[in-house]
Design an enzyme around this catalytic site. Structure first.
Site, PDB file in Angstrom:
ATOM      1  N   GLU A 165      11.295  16.304  -0.382  1.00 19.12           N
ATOM      2  CA  GLU A 165      10.939  15.723   0.898  1.00 19.12           C
ATOM      3  C   GLU A 165      11.988  15.349   2.091  1.00 19.12           C
ATOM      4  O   GLU A 165      11.835  15.343   3.183  1.00 19.12           O
ATOM      5  CB  GLU A 165      10.209  14.071   0.425  1.00 19.12           C
ATOM      6  N   ARG A 181       5.102  -3.758  -0.758  1.00 18.75           N
ATOM      7  CA  ARG A 181       3.490  -3.524  -0.766  1.00 18.75           C
ATOM      8  C   ARG A 181       2.927  -4.967  -1.268  1.00 18.75           C
ATOM      9  O   ARG A 181       2.006  -5.154  -0.455  1.00 18.75           O
ATOM     10  CB  ARG A 181       3.026  -2.358  -1.320  1.00 18.75           C
ATOM     11  N   PHE A 191      -9.133  11.730  -0.805  1.00 20.04           N
ATOM     12  CA  PHE A 191      -8.643  10.991   0.185  1.00 20.04           C
ATOM     13  C   PHE A 191      -7.459  11.813   1.023  1.00 20.04           C
ATOM     14  O   PHE A 191      -7.035  11.241   1.912  1.00 20.04           O
ATOM     15  CB  PHE A 191      -7.729   9.521  -0.318  1.00 20.04           C
ATOM     16  N   HIS A 205       6.179   4.875   2.196  1.00 18.22           N
ATOM     17  CA  HIS A 205       6.389   6.022   1.136  1.00 18.22           C
ATOM     18  C   HIS A 205       7.719   5.959   0.535  1.00 18.22           C
ATOM     19  O   HIS A 205       8.623   5.565   1.340  1.00 18.22           O
ATOM     20  CB  HIS A 205       6.162   7.214   2.034  1.00 18.22           C
ATOM     21  N   TYR A 222       2.418  15.903   1.830  1.00 16.35           N
ATOM     22  CA  TYR A 222       1.366  15.320   0.604  1.00 16.35           C
ATOM     23  C   TYR A 222       0.662  16.287  -0.037  1.00 16.35           C
ATOM     24  O   TYR A 222      -0.573  16.219  -0.426  1.00 16.35           O
ATOM     25  CB  TYR A 222       0.089  14.474   1.529  1.00 16.35           C
ATOM     26  N   LYS A 246       5.426   3.827   6.989  1.00 11.57           N
ATOM     27  CA  LYS A 246       4.417   4.531   7.701  1.00 11.57           C
ATOM     28  C   LYS A 246       3.684   3.847   8.815  1.00 11.57           C
ATOM     29  O   LYS A 246       4.186   2.824   9.566  1.00 11.57           O
ATOM     30  CB  LYS A 246       3.307   4.547   6.742  1.00 11.57           C
ATOM     31  N   ASN A 280      -0.673   1.211   3.127  1.00 11.90           N
ATOM     32  CA  ASN A 280       0.428   0.362   2.218  1.00 11.90           C
ATOM     33  C   ASN A 280       1.696   0.485   2.581  1.00 11.90           C
ATOM     34  O   ASN A 280       2.684   0.585   1.726  1.00 11.90           O
ATOM     35  CB  ASN A 280      -0.023   1.106   0.752  1.00 11.90           C
TER      36      ASN A 280
HETATM   37  O1  YYY Z   1       3.599   7.579  -4.221  1.00 11.13           O
HETATM   38  P1  YYY Z   1       2.559   6.575  -3.743  1.00 11.13           P
HETATM   39  O2  YYY Z   1       2.540   6.426  -2.234  1.00 11.13           O
HETATM   40  O3  YYY Z   1       2.625   5.131  -4.325  1.00 11.13           O
HETATM   41  O4  YYY Z   1       1.069   6.997  -4.129  1.00 11.13           O
HETATM   42  P2  YYY Z   1       0.457   8.514  -4.339  1.00 11.13           P
HETATM   43  O5  YYY Z   1      -0.217   8.496  -5.532  1.00 11.13           O
HETATM   44  O6  YYY Z   1       1.427   9.509  -3.993  1.00 11.13           O
HETATM   45  O7  YYY Z   1      -0.500   8.652  -3.087  1.00 11.13           O
HETATM   46  C1  YYY Z   1       0.195   8.867  -1.874  1.00 11.13           C
HETATM   47  C2  YYY Z   1      -0.519   7.849  -0.785  1.00 11.13           C
HETATM   48  O8  YYY Z   1      -1.938   8.388  -0.849  1.00 11.13           O
HETATM   49  C3  YYY Z   1      -0.768   6.514  -0.917  1.00 11.13           C
HETATM   50  O9  YYY Z   1       0.555   5.779  -0.855  1.00 11.13           O
HETATM   51  C4  YYY Z   1      -1.858   5.948  -0.517  1.00 11.13           C
HETATM   52  C5  YYY Z   1      -2.687   7.032  -0.429  1.00 11.13           C
HETATM   53  N1  YYY Z   1      -3.772   7.026  -1.409  1.00 11.13           N
HETATM   54  C6  YYY Z   1      -5.287   6.489  -1.075  1.00 11.13           C
HETATM   55  O10 YYY Z   1      -5.364   6.411  -0.151  1.00 11.13           O
HETATM   56  N2  YYY Z   1      -6.268   6.433  -1.928  1.00 11.13           N
HETATM   57  C7  YYY Z   1      -5.757   6.565  -3.344  1.00 11.13           C
HETATM   58  N3  YYY Z   1      -6.744   6.378  -4.162  1.00 11.13           N
HETATM   59  C8  YYY Z   1      -4.479   6.863  -3.798  1.00 11.13           C
HETATM   60  C9  YYY Z   1      -3.713   7.144  -2.847  1.00 11.13           C
HETATM   61 MG    MG Z   2       3.501   9.763  -4.061  1.00  5.88          MG
END
Ligand code: YYY
Ligand code: MG
Length: 148
Positions: free
Chosen positions: A126, A102, A57, A115, A49, A9, A112
């Site tokens: 994707e 992470r 968010f 992806h 997304y 990212k 984080n």
């Molecule tokens: O697949 P992953 O990236 O681990 O998490 P997702 O639940 O698909 O969420 C995508 C992305 O959204 C996450 O990497 C950070 C952001 N996010 C956020 O900013 N705040 C949250 N509470 C949950 C997710």
């Molecule tokens: Mg995800």
């Protein structure tokens, strides 16, 4: 062979973590089949997304992922989707184990670093959003006999 979509990212690119992340997947024994440095459009971000459209968010997430270049990749290997997720670590870095990307490099959920596709269907979706078929390279590595 199974494929997954992984992406460094904008925060990971700015923090010079492309090499570190590519190195981890290479060392593990997975094979890179496609990669590009690119800036994500608003439209592509909203598609990528899409599952989070209704989440509070979502706006910030789209703003963040379009805020600078990302390094998009396709990796291949046995169980690369689930193992890629393990190597990535929990979504919220406060819960990501040390040793994961992470866990080692991120502090906050909004930044984080990486992806990774979470299932076979999302991997196919994707990969198709980010890469044309001709951008993916299928090739043999003799080293694979020592891995698989
Ligand atoms: O697949 P992953 O990236 O681990 O998490 P997702 O639940 O698909 O969420 C995508 C992305 O959204 C996450 O990497 C950070 C952001 N996010 C956020 O900013 N705040 C949250 N509470 C949950 C997710
Ligand atoms: Mg995800």
């Amino acid at each position: 062979m199974e494929r997954t979509f992984l992406m460094v990212k904008p925060d990971g690119v700015q923090r010079n973590l492309i090499g570190e992340i590519v190195g981890r997947f290479e060392s593990k024994g997975f094979q890179l089949v496609g990669a590009k440095l690119m800036t994500i459009s608003q439209e592509l971000a909203e598609q990528h997304y899409g599952e989070h459209k209704e989440r509070p968010f979502f706006g910030e997430l789209v703003d963040f992922i379009t805020s600078g270049p990302v390094f998009a990749m396709v990796w291949e290997g046995e169980n690369v989707i689930s193992v890629g997720r393990l190597m990535t670590g929990a979504t919220n870095p406060k819960e990501s184990a040390p040793g994961t990307i992470r866990g080692d490099f991120a502090v906050t959920v909004g930044k984080n670093i990486i992806h990774g596709s979470d299932a076979p269907e999302s991997a196919v979706r994707e990969i198709g959003l980010f890469f044309k078929e001709e951008e993916l390279v299928t090739y043999d590595k003799s080293m694979n006999n020592w891995i698989n």
